[in-house]
Design an enzyme around this catalytic site. Structure first.
Site, short mmCIF file in Angstrom:
data_model
loop_
_atom_site.label_atom_id
_atom_site.label_comp_id
_atom_site.label_asym_id
_atom_site.label_seq_id
_atom_site.Cartn_x
_atom_site.Cartn_y
_atom_site.Cartn_z
N LYS A 181 1.60 7.82 0.92
CA LYS A 181 2.10 7.80 2.29
C LYS A 181 3.51 8.40 2.33
CE LYS A 181 -0.07 3.32 3.53
NZ LYS A 181 -0.86 3.71 4.71
N ASP B 31 0.84 -1.19 0.00
CA ASP B 31 0.00 0.00 0.00
C ASP B 31 0.88 1.24 0.00
OD1 ASP B 31 -2.00 1.86 0.21
OD2 ASP B 31 -2.40 1.49 2.34
N ARG C 196 -10.97 -0.84 2.84
CA ARG C 196 -12.42 -1.01 3.01
C ARG C 196 -13.14 -1.09 1.67
NH1 ARG C 196 -12.51 4.26 6.55
NH2 ARG C 196 -10.42 3.39 6.87
N ASP D 277 -5.83 6.37 0.32
CA ASP D 277 -5.14 5.54 1.31
C ASP D 277 -6.11 4.80 2.21
OD1 ASP D 277 -2.95 4.41 2.52
OD2 ASP D 277 -2.55 6.10 3.85
#
Length: 467
Positions: free
Chosen positions: A245, A238, A321, A317
């Site tokens: 990030k 990720d 979900r 980010d």
């Protein structure tokens, strides 16, 4: 690696588990005066984890003492240190050992399981010496069950520890295929643009920028009985997507498929024990990489989910979900008796409870009590947090049905769980686990690195849940 006990017929040395007394350790008379004097001379005080090797008259080894600390003041108080006996596995010299006594209040099952956990080493990329002290499985314990639990834990750790260069969506699929082949399960994988044709638009949107195409892995085990479906987040790396990030936050993102690793580990344990035959066990894993490319999904995009609910992307980010939502919607269409999702989902969960106490969410009070009680009893702690209804408005933006990343920063774990719950409803019961999947520093039986969480809590709760 394969977890194993020593052969019960092989020669083994005695290991005495010792608690401290008021003045000095209470040593059993069976060890004899020579060994007792030796222990005193060595300053053995039965401190937790302290080892004292006992010499024989011929200059060899005659056994060992191991400090387990005082008995907890209350029987229902969790021990300050889990798997304490694992320290013995790491400290004792190579050879076979058997427990020579069973102190009152000592959890023998946890001790033996911790010993197995301590044998684990991740040695894919360099040679790492594993402890060579082997334990004879104590009488009265279910050897096969302990090994099955350890095997599931080893699998989860291996998958999480492997970096994304060798554990992308394709390699995660291969690990799932190997598990299915080992245990006679069926597997179907929907990959790439076929996700759009089969109505999994959010899995496709999140993963389409990755070097490997996104996919949905669907494993079905042969069995009859109640339906149990486990859904694991399989974000193999990720970057944060276009909401990238910072580098420090990316350092551990190989573990963002920890939910997938844990459901595969739990499935390994269930299958080794043959428990899958008494249920209809299904595993669903949306496997993607949240990467950056010209076709990456964007902040402000509105995605239409498999269920038909629209989702405004306010932060790329918060992708876990999104992929879980499509998988949960598919799972829910069969109305399983128990639907479980596991995901390394929110930093808010770690802020609230730290790395080793994962929260879970469940509307069914009896089910939640069963899961939390099983976790406490089997050294796999979990803590219930609420699906807090007044926060539903926080996940409802102006231009779509749902918001994937509400502003404000409050109740992040709860709003994420509420988001996921919107994609269930037909299942008789639903529980969501927001795990960390990582051991930040070495502890007894748990080396630094990938970690299983909530697997044993679910395993031991299942008989009551699915009866």
């Amino acid at each position: 690696m394969i977890p194993e006990f020593a052969d019960s017929d092989a020669p083994s040395l005695p290991l005495w588990l010792i608690r401290p007394g008021e003045a000095e350790p209470v040593l059993p008379p069976e060890i004899g005066p020579f060994a007792a004097n030796w222990a005193r001379a060595q300053g053995f005080a039965a401190k937790p984890g302290q080892v004292c090797l006992l010499p024989s008259a011929e200059g060899g080894l005659d056994g060992a003492l191991f400090g387990i600390g005082p008995e907890p003041a209350a029987a229902d108080r969790p021990a300050r240190e889990r798997f304490a006996l694992a320290r013995a596995a790491e400290a004792l010299p190579a050879g076979n050992w058997h427990l020579a006594n069973r102190p009152q209040g000592f959890d023998l099952t946890q001790g033996a399981l911790g010993w197995l956990f301590a044998q684990y080493r991740f040695d894919r990329y360099k040679r790492i010496e594993a402890p060579r002290a082997r334990l004879v499985c104590p009488d009265g314990l279910d050897r096969d069950r302990l090994i099955a639990m350890a095997a599931g834990e080893y699998l989860a750790r291996d998958l999480i520890n492997t970096p994304a260069s060798d554990m992308g969506p394709g390699e995660l699929e291969q690990a799932a295929r190997e598990l299915a082949q080992r245990h006679g399960a069926g597997i179907e994988v929907i990959c790439g643009d076929d996700l759009l044709a089969r109505n999994f638009p959010m899995i496709h949107a999140v993963g389409r920028a990755g070097a490997q195409p996104p996919r949905l892995i669907d494993i079905r085990f042969p069995g009859e009985g109640p339906r149990l479906t486990l859904v694991g987040k399989g974000v193999c790396f990720d970057t944060g997507g276009l909401d990238i990030k910072p580098s420090a936050s990316m350092a551990l993102m190989k573990k963002d498929m920890g939910g997938a690793a844990n459901v595969l580990g739990l499935a390994e344990t269930l299958a080794r024990l043959g428990l899958h035959r008494a249920m209809q066990l299904r595993i669903l894993i949306p496997a993607v990489e949240n990467a950056i490319s010209a076709n990456a999904f964007r902040p402000g995009d509105v995605l239409t989910s498999r269920k038909g609910l629209t989702v405004e992307v306010n932060n790329t980010d918060a992708e876990g979900r999104l992929v879980l939502a499509d998988a949960l919607a598919l799972a829910d269409e069969e109305a399983p008796d128990l639907l479980v999702s596991m995901a390394t989902l929110t930093g808010a969960a770690r802020v609230a409870l730290g790395p080793e106490l994962p929260p879970f969410f469940c509307d069914d009070d009896a089910l939640a009590a069963t899961i939390q009680g099983a976790g406490r009893a089997h050294a796999d702690p979990v803590w219930r947090l609420p699906f807090w209804e007044p926060y539903e408005a926080m996940i409802e933006p102006a231009i779509a049905d749902l918001d994937n990343a509400p502003s404000g920063g409050f109740a992040g774990a709860i709003t994420a769980a509420l988001f996921l719950r919107r994609f269930t409803g037909q299942a008789r019961a639903y529980a969501h686990f927001d795990i960390y999947g990582w051991q930040p520093s070495a502890a007894p039986g748990r080396p630094k690195g990938g970690a299983g969480q909530a697997m044993r809590a679910i395993l031991h709760a299942l008989p009551e849940i699915l009866r």
